[in-house]
Design a protein around this motif. Structure first.
Motif, PDB file in Angstrom:
ATOM      1  N   ALA A   1      15.260  63.677  52.126  1.00 50.30           N
ATOM      2  CA  ALA A   1      16.267  64.300  52.988  1.00 50.30           C
ATOM      3  C   ALA A   1      15.672  65.468  53.757  1.00 50.30           C
TER       4      ALA A   1
ATOM      5  N   GLU B   1      13.589  64.016  56.582  1.00 55.23           N
ATOM      6  CA  GLU B   1      14.458  63.398  57.598  1.00 55.23           C
ATOM      7  C   GLU B   1      15.204  64.456  58.409  1.00 55.23           C
ATOM      8  N   ASN B   2      15.632  65.527  57.756  1.00 57.60           N
ATOM      9  CA  ASN B   2      16.338  66.586  58.471  1.00 57.60           C
ATOM     10  C   ASN B   2      15.402  67.303  59.443  1.00 57.60           C
TER      11      ASN B   2
ATOM     12  N   THR C   1      15.146  65.040  62.421  1.00 56.11           N
ATOM     13  CA  THR C   1      16.374  65.119  63.227  1.00 56.11           C
ATOM     14  C   THR C   1      16.366  66.366  64.107  1.00 56.11           C
ATOM     15  N   GLN C   2      15.935  67.484  63.555  1.00 56.82           N
ATOM     16  CA  GLN C   2      15.880  68.721  64.330  1.00 56.82           C
ATOM     17  C   GLN C   2      14.860  68.635  65.454  1.00 56.82           C
TER      18      GLN C   2
ATOM     19  N   ALA D   1      22.690  66.684  53.866  1.00 59.77           N
ATOM     20  CA  ALA D   1      22.302  67.296  55.124  1.00 59.77           C
ATOM     21  C   ALA D   1      21.927  68.748  54.846  1.00 59.77           C
TER      22      ALA D   1
ATOM     23  N   GLU E   1      22.029  70.565  60.465  1.00 61.23           N
ATOM     24  CA  GLU E   1      22.755  69.305  60.447  1.00 61.23           C
ATOM     25  C   GLU E   1      24.166  69.463  59.889  1.00 61.23           C
ATOM     26  N   ARG E   2      24.400  70.514  59.140  1.00 60.93           N
ATOM     27  CA  ARG E   2      25.721  70.750  58.561  1.00 60.93           C
ATOM     28  C   ARG E   2      26.694  71.326  59.568  1.00 60.93           C
TER      29      ARG E   2
END
Length: 190
Positions: free
Chosen positions: A95, A98-99, A102-103, A178, A182-183
């Motif tokens: 996670a 992956e986060n 994503t950023q 997340a 992402e939150r």
């Protein structure tokens, strides 16, 4: 006296049979839930691999329009490579990778605002749309996975099923959480 012993023996046998039937049912339920968690994780994995495959094409498209944005492009490539390398890691470790990816993708998409030609590119728009759809699928798969993990963890930790879980080697699983941006926003001001 013999009849009483016979009746008591029959009741003890009945209780043992019922207890064994319950234990088997609980064990089978834990197996089903564990398999559902594994299947949900596999769905996340499929979508993440699709995302990994789209990213190099997106980076190459952006390079043609914004070659001097090398830092952003390198960050995306490094984040992708870190996420691919974390493929075999537990959910919590994966996670984080992956986060970060994503950023970095968010920063890459922000470049399109600064480069109108890039934003107008059909190739970039198509890749951005595919990646956006894949991100939605990842979000749904994560939600499904976390629901399956919650059900499974509740079963492995609840009394009396936790006894069967302990004997059967069923261990709690990590949620795919997340982190950070992402939150969403932490504080809203007017």
């Amino acid at each position: 006296m013999e009849i009483l012993a016979l009746v008591l023996g029959g009741l003890v046998c009945l209780v043992l049979v019922l207890l064994a039937a319950w234990a088997l049912a609980a064990y089978n339920r834990l197996i089903r839930q564990r398999n559902q968690v594994d299947a949900a994780w596999a769905q996340i994995d499929v979508q993440l691999k699709r995302r990994y495959d789209l990213i190099p094409n997106l980076v190459e498209t952006v390079k043609g329009y914004a070659a001097h944005e090398r830092g952003t492009l390198d960050a995306v490539v490094q984040a992708r490579n870190a996420a691919v390398a974390a493929a075999g890691a537990p959910a919590a470790s994966r996670a984080v990778a992956e986060n970060a990816l994503t950023q970095s993708l968010g920063r890459l998409f922000a470049l399109s605002e600064a480069y109108p030609d890039l934003k107008a590119s059909a190739n970039f728009a198509g890749l951005q749309s595919e990646l956006s759809g894949t991100e939605d699928k990842i979000a749904y798969a994560r939600q499904f996975y976390n629901g399956a993990v919650q059900t499974y963890n509740t079963s492995t930790q609840s009394i009396p099923t936790n006894v069967i879980a302990g004997v059967g080697g069923f261990r709690a699983r990590d949620l795919f959480e997340a982190l950070g941006d992402e939150r969403g926003p932490v504080q809203v001001r007017f």
